[in-house]
Design a protein around this motif. Structure first.
Motif, PDB file in Angstrom:
ATOM      1  N   GLU A   1       0.805  -1.112  -0.145  1.00 55.59           N
ATOM      2  CA  GLU A   1      -0.068   0.059   0.148  1.00 55.59           C
ATOM      3  C   GLU A   1       0.728   1.310  -0.243  1.00 55.59           C
ATOM      4  O   GLU A   1       0.586   2.137  -1.114  1.00 55.59           O
ATOM      5  CB  GLU A   1      -0.931   0.096   1.064  1.00 55.59           C
ATOM      6  N   LEU A   2       2.275   1.227   0.751  1.00 52.62           N
ATOM      7  CA  LEU A   2       2.849   2.044   0.890  1.00 52.62           C
ATOM      8  C   LEU A   2       3.386   2.268  -0.582  1.00 52.62           C
ATOM      9  O   LEU A   2       3.643   3.918  -1.024  1.00 52.62           O
ATOM     10  CB  LEU A   2       4.224   2.535   1.267  1.00 52.62           C
ATOM     11  N   GLU A   3       3.759   1.686  -1.092  1.00 52.95           N
ATOM     12  CA  GLU A   3       4.219   2.117  -2.489  1.00 52.95           C
ATOM     13  C   GLU A   3       3.775   2.128  -3.754  1.00 52.95           C
ATOM     14  O   GLU A   3       3.764   2.956  -4.812  1.00 52.95           O
ATOM     15  CB  GLU A   3       4.790   0.558  -3.353  1.00 52.95           C
ATOM     16  N   ALA A   4       2.386   1.487  -3.020  1.00 52.64           N
ATOM     17  CA  ALA A   4       1.269   1.467  -4.575  1.00 52.64           C
ATOM     18  C   ALA A   4       0.831   3.644  -4.397  1.00 52.64           C
ATOM     19  O   ALA A   4       1.029   4.501  -5.479  1.00 52.64           O
ATOM     20  CB  ALA A   4      -0.346   1.388  -4.094  1.00 52.64           C
ATOM     21  N   ALA A   5       1.305   4.163  -2.777  1.00 51.97           N
ATOM     22  CA  ALA A   5       0.035   5.492  -2.784  1.00 51.97           C
ATOM     23  C   ALA A   5       1.469   6.460  -3.514  1.00 51.97           C
ATOM     24  O   ALA A   5       1.520   7.591  -4.154  1.00 51.97           O
ATOM     25  CB  ALA A   5       0.370   5.859  -1.279  1.00 51.97           C
ATOM     26  N   ALA A   6       2.651   5.895  -3.539  1.00 51.66           N
ATOM     27  CA  ALA A   6       3.783   6.583  -3.736  1.00 51.66           C
ATOM     28  C   ALA A   6       4.188   6.973  -5.398  1.00 51.66           C
ATOM     29  O   ALA A   6       4.884   7.419  -5.867  1.00 51.66           O
ATOM     30  CB  ALA A   6       5.171   5.611  -3.071  1.00 51.66           C
ATOM     31  N   ARG A   7       3.840   5.468  -5.306  1.00 57.61           N
ATOM     32  CA  ARG A   7       3.608   5.138  -7.056  1.00 57.61           C
ATOM     33  C   ARG A   7       2.666   6.579  -7.805  1.00 57.61           C
ATOM     34  O   ARG A   7       3.017   6.826  -8.947  1.00 57.61           O
ATOM     35  CB  ARG A   7       3.825   4.238  -8.299  1.00 57.61           C
ATOM     36  N   THR A   8       1.615   6.116  -7.212  1.00 56.88           N
ATOM     37  CA  THR A   8       0.871   7.274  -7.325  1.00 56.88           C
ATOM     38  C   THR A   8       1.075   8.717  -7.713  1.00 56.88           C
ATOM     39  O   THR A   8       1.213   9.861  -8.119  1.00 56.88           O
ATOM     40  CB  THR A   8      -0.575   7.143  -6.548  1.00 56.88           C
ATOM     41  N   ALA A   9       1.696   9.167  -6.517  1.00 55.96           N
ATOM     42  CA  ALA A   9       2.371  10.407  -6.373  1.00 55.96           C
ATOM     43  C   ALA A   9       3.561  10.845  -7.226  1.00 55.96           C
ATOM     44  O   ALA A   9       4.633  11.677  -6.386  1.00 55.96           O
ATOM     45  CB  ALA A   9       2.351  11.028  -4.865  1.00 55.96           C
ATOM     46  N   HIS A  10       4.009  10.210  -7.735  1.00 52.75           N
ATOM     47  CA  HIS A  10       5.454   9.794  -8.926  1.00 52.75           C
ATOM     48  C   HIS A  10       6.434   9.973  -7.239  1.00 52.75           C
ATOM     49  O   HIS A  10       7.581  10.731  -7.995  1.00 52.75           O
ATOM     50  CB  HIS A  10       4.926  11.160  -9.342  1.00 52.75           C
ATOM     51  N   ILE A  11       6.814   9.319  -6.520  1.00 48.24           N
ATOM     52  CA  ILE A  11       8.268   9.499  -5.391  1.00 48.24           C
ATOM     53  C   ILE A  11       8.812   8.449  -5.229  1.00 48.24           C
ATOM     54  O   ILE A  11       9.473   7.976  -4.640  1.00 48.24           O
ATOM     55  CB  ILE A  11       7.520   9.882  -4.453  1.00 48.24           C
ATOM     56  N   HIS A  12       8.218   7.318  -6.100  1.00 47.47           N
ATOM     57  CA  HIS A  12       8.710   5.950  -5.342  1.00 47.47           C
ATOM     58  C   HIS A  12       9.840   5.623  -6.246  1.00 47.47           C
ATOM     59  O   HIS A  12      11.209   5.431  -5.756  1.00 47.47           O
ATOM     60  CB  HIS A  12       7.419   5.071  -6.011  1.00 47.47           C
ATOM     61  N   ASP A  13      10.002   5.907  -7.211  1.00 43.92           N
ATOM     62  CA  ASP A  13      11.175   5.838  -7.923  1.00 43.92           C
ATOM     63  C   ASP A  13      12.645   6.933  -7.206  1.00 43.92           C
ATOM     64  O   ASP A  13      13.641   5.745  -7.012  1.00 43.92           O
ATOM     65  CB  ASP A  13      11.172   6.435  -9.072  1.00 43.92           C
ATOM     66  N   THR A  14      11.925   7.564  -6.991  1.00 47.53           N
ATOM     67  CA  THR A  14      12.836   8.665  -5.968  1.00 47.53           C
ATOM     68  C   THR A  14      13.289   7.757  -4.426  1.00 47.53           C
ATOM     69  O   THR A  14      14.812   7.836  -4.138  1.00 47.53           O
ATOM     70  CB  THR A  14      12.717   9.960  -5.590  1.00 47.53           C
ATOM     71  N   ILE A  15      13.021   7.274  -3.898  1.00 44.74           N
ATOM     72  CA  ILE A  15      12.765   5.976  -2.485  1.00 44.74           C
ATOM     73  C   ILE A  15      13.249   5.679  -3.081  1.00 44.74           C
ATOM     74  O   ILE A  15      14.744   4.978  -2.636  1.00 44.74           O
ATOM     75  CB  ILE A  15      11.710   6.203  -1.455  1.00 44.74           C
ATOM     76  N   ALA A  16      13.490   4.716  -4.121  1.00 49.07           N
ATOM     77  CA  ALA A  16      14.315   3.472  -4.219  1.00 49.07           C
ATOM     78  C   ALA A  16      15.766   3.563  -4.298  1.00 49.07           C
ATOM     79  O   ALA A  16      16.434   2.680  -4.147  1.00 49.07           O
ATOM     80  CB  ALA A  16      13.001   2.733  -5.330  1.00 49.07           C
ATOM     81  N   LYS A  17      15.845   4.434  -5.026  1.00 50.58           N
ATOM     82  CA  LYS A  17      17.555   4.751  -5.126  1.00 50.58           C
ATOM     83  C   LYS A  17      17.747   5.098  -3.864  1.00 50.58           C
ATOM     84  O   LYS A  17      18.805   5.646  -4.107  1.00 50.58           O
ATOM     85  CB  LYS A  17      17.307   6.686  -6.429  1.00 50.58           C
ATOM     86  N   LEU A  18      17.078   5.640  -2.881  1.00 56.76           N
ATOM     87  CA  LEU A  18      17.685   5.921  -2.005  1.00 56.76           C
ATOM     88  C   LEU A  18      18.631   4.806  -1.188  1.00 56.76           C
ATOM     89  O   LEU A  18      18.501   3.602  -1.197  1.00 56.76           O
ATOM     90  CB  LEU A  18      16.872   6.599  -0.809  1.00 56.76           C
TER      91      LEU A  18
END
Length: 585
Positions: free
Chosen positions: A453-470
């Motif tokens: 659910e966290l990843e789905a919300a992050a993808r919707t807000a277009h921030i998942h890729d940025t977080i994944a690169k941390l």
């Protein structure tokens, strides 16, 4: 909320004592143990008298041994109970401290947003840490100390009356006379403590503001680091001066007290010696020695009781500040009988709504507005027109001065704040992230959310890729106030956090203001998709954000001056048209 440093706070002792009321059972047990301890403490002098007056003259080794063992057992028992009672007293005190901290924190959390707009954050921190921390010693030791020393003093007074009533009366008259030397000491120390707490609040405010990321950045870019150090130095020197004065306050009185409590036993011993030498009274040597031992034991409780009184007097200034917080009126709270908000569609209705801060000018006046369920309404207007205030009224962060705000026909004042917060989500222009991991910042909106659910919300807000690169992905600590991320990244995390809750009513207060044009379009497209079937209130300055709204409401000086669709409002060539042509919504 700030207390005048020159005021003389009056805190009834019964209110301080009332803090211990929920722990009456534990206090009763403590009192029982202290009475037993006090009784054991006066056994040894009587046994000593028996050794000197009976066992030794009779040359009876068995009796001497028996009495000596009795003294040892009484001493060990008293000391053991002392350890137990000290632990129990501190346990009770820490429970009271916990209750007090939780009560103060809870009261501050209940305060409205308006309270925090007019109160320094450093002042709030000072109440929670400095003031409560300052009374820690009084609370954790006072209850046990008062009962212990009172029972000990009573036991000793009874014992010396039994030993020799003439010497006892002389002692019990002289001790209070000498203790009068320090009556004014408590008042002086209370005044000093009041000044210290006022200064500490100012110093805490300075530290909180100047040593935050924003404060350090401002000082460095303005070249004012030395100025800030000088300000800190001035405040620190003032506190040091007060501490020095407090340390010396009443030293002569204290020295006189300590001296008197040594002189009194000497006078009593001298009188007993004269009586024994003159043979005017049948007093025995064993009685004199036992009496001497008792008098030495009386010095401790007498000194401790007076110290407790002075500590309580000194802490009254702190208690006054603590109780001031606990007595703050809660401006926004659940009404009696408030019910759960059960949303059917999320339609919003504002009728005759007016608002102003305390006695200031009207921020909003006579607002009538309907937002149909599942539609998007954009609020536009120049800076200071009241857009954000109106949004805060819908979320009940402020309380309407006049009129009412309804969700699905229900006045929001008739529903619980918790259920209203669950139904109305908000993304503000000022994004706030806790100094914690990305994962925990997202879960703040939904503690039980799964990683998916966290990843789905992050993808919707277009921030998942940025977080994944941390380096640590979602377990990366965001830093103080999220300064590890750019403004746009923080805003997208905030959007993801609200989307995770999936509220039926969504308020976006400049939610995409920190995003670049490309990212804004991507996020806005997702927000538009999510807004389908959801009641959305949008505040924005960009035309692209509001032109697709089902309804545009134009605010000017706290009043609605126009409403309609984008094309309609442009055709009227009024306020909205001028805002659009000026590229400043």
């Amino acid at each position: 909320m700030e207390t005048d440093a020159g005021a003389d706070p009056v805190v009834p002792l019964r209110r301080i004592a009332g803090l211990f009321r929920p722990h009456r059972a534990a206090l009763a047990g403590l009192c029982g143990l202290l009475v037993v301890q006090a009784g054991l403490g006066v056994v040894a002098p009587f046994l000593l008298r028996a050794i000197l007056d009976d066992a030794l003259p009779r040359r009876d080794p068995f009796l001497v041994s028996l009495l000596a063992v009795g003294m040892i057992v009484a001493s060990v028992g008293s000391a053991s109970l002392g350890v137990v009672t000290t632990g129990l007293s501190n346990t009770i005190g820490q429970r009271v401290m916990n209750d007090l901290r939780v009560s103060v924190y809870g009261r501050l959390q209940c305060m409205s947003l308006a309270f925090y707009t007019r109160t320094k954050s450093g002042e709030v921190l000072s109440r929670v840490f400095n003031d409560i921390g300052g009374v820690d010693n009084v609370i954790t030791t006072t209850a046990g100390s008062v009962v212990q020393n009172a029972t000990t003093a009573l036991a000793i007074a009874t014992a010396i009356l039994v030993l020799d009533w003439q010497l006892a009366l002389l002692c019990l008259v002289l001790v209070p006379v000498f203790l009068l030397f320090t009556l004014r000491l408590g008042k002086k120390r209370r005044s000093l403590a009041r000044g210290r707490t006022h200064r500490m609040a100012r110093l805490t405010t300075l530290v909180e503001e100047s040593l935050s990321v924003s404060g350090v950045l401002l000082a460095k870019t303005m070249g004012n680091e030395k100025t800030m150090r000088d300000r800190f130095g001035v405040e620190s020197r003032e506190i040091a001066s007060l501490e020095r004065t407090a340390a010396m306050a009443g030293r002569w009185q204290t020295a006189s007290r300590a001296m008197s409590l040594t002189v009194i036993p000497a006078l009593v011993y001298w009188g007993a010696g004269l009586l024994l030498a003159g043979g005017a009274t049948p007093i025995s040597l064993g009685t004199v020695v036992a009496f001497t031992s008792m008098m030495n034991r009386l010095v401790g409780p007498a000194t401790a009781m007076q110290s407790v009184g002075q500590n309580v007097a000194t802490s009254k200034a702190l208690f006054a500040r603590i109780f001031e917080v606990l007595d703050l009126p809660v401006e926004i709270e659940d009404r009696p009988g408030a019910r759960e908000l059960r949303l059917r569609g999320g339609a919003l209705e504002l009728r005759g709504v007016s608002f102003r801060y305390e006695d200031g000018p009207w921020t909003l006046r006579d607002i009538d507005l309907e937002v149909a369920a599942g539609t998007t309404t954009a609020l536009v207007g120049s800076t200071g027109s009241g857009k954000t205030t109106l949004a805060y009224l819908v979320a009940r962060l402020y309380e309407v001065t006049e009129g009412r705000v309804c969700v699905d026909g229900t006045d929001i004042r008739d529903v619980t704040l918790e259920s209203l917060a669950a139904g109305v989500g908000m993304v503000t222009q000022e994004t706030y992230l806790f100094h914690d991991t990305v994962r925990e910042n997202l879960r703040f909106a939904k503690p039980g959310a799964t990683d998916a659910e966290l990843e789905a919300a992050a993808r919707t807000a277009h921030i998942h890729d940025t977080i994944a690169k941390l380096p640590d992905g979602y377990d990366t600590v965001v830093g103080q106030r999220g300064h590890r991320f750019s403004g746009g990244e923080k805003q997208r995390i905030a959007i993801a956090r609200v989307l995770l809750r999936n509220p039926p009513v969504l308020i976006l207060d400049e939610a995409t203001s920190a995003l670049d044009t490309r990212t804004e379009r991507a996020v806005q497209a997702e927000l538009d998709r999510l807004a389908e079937g959801r009641t959305t209130l949008v505040i924005a300055h960009r035309l692209s954000t509001v032109e697709r709204a089902d309804q545009i409401v134009v605010l000017h000086e706290g009043q609605i001056v126009e409403r309609g669709k984008h094309e309609e409002l442009l055709a009227r060539n009024g306020h909205y048209a001028r805002l659009v042509n000026g590229d400043n919504l």
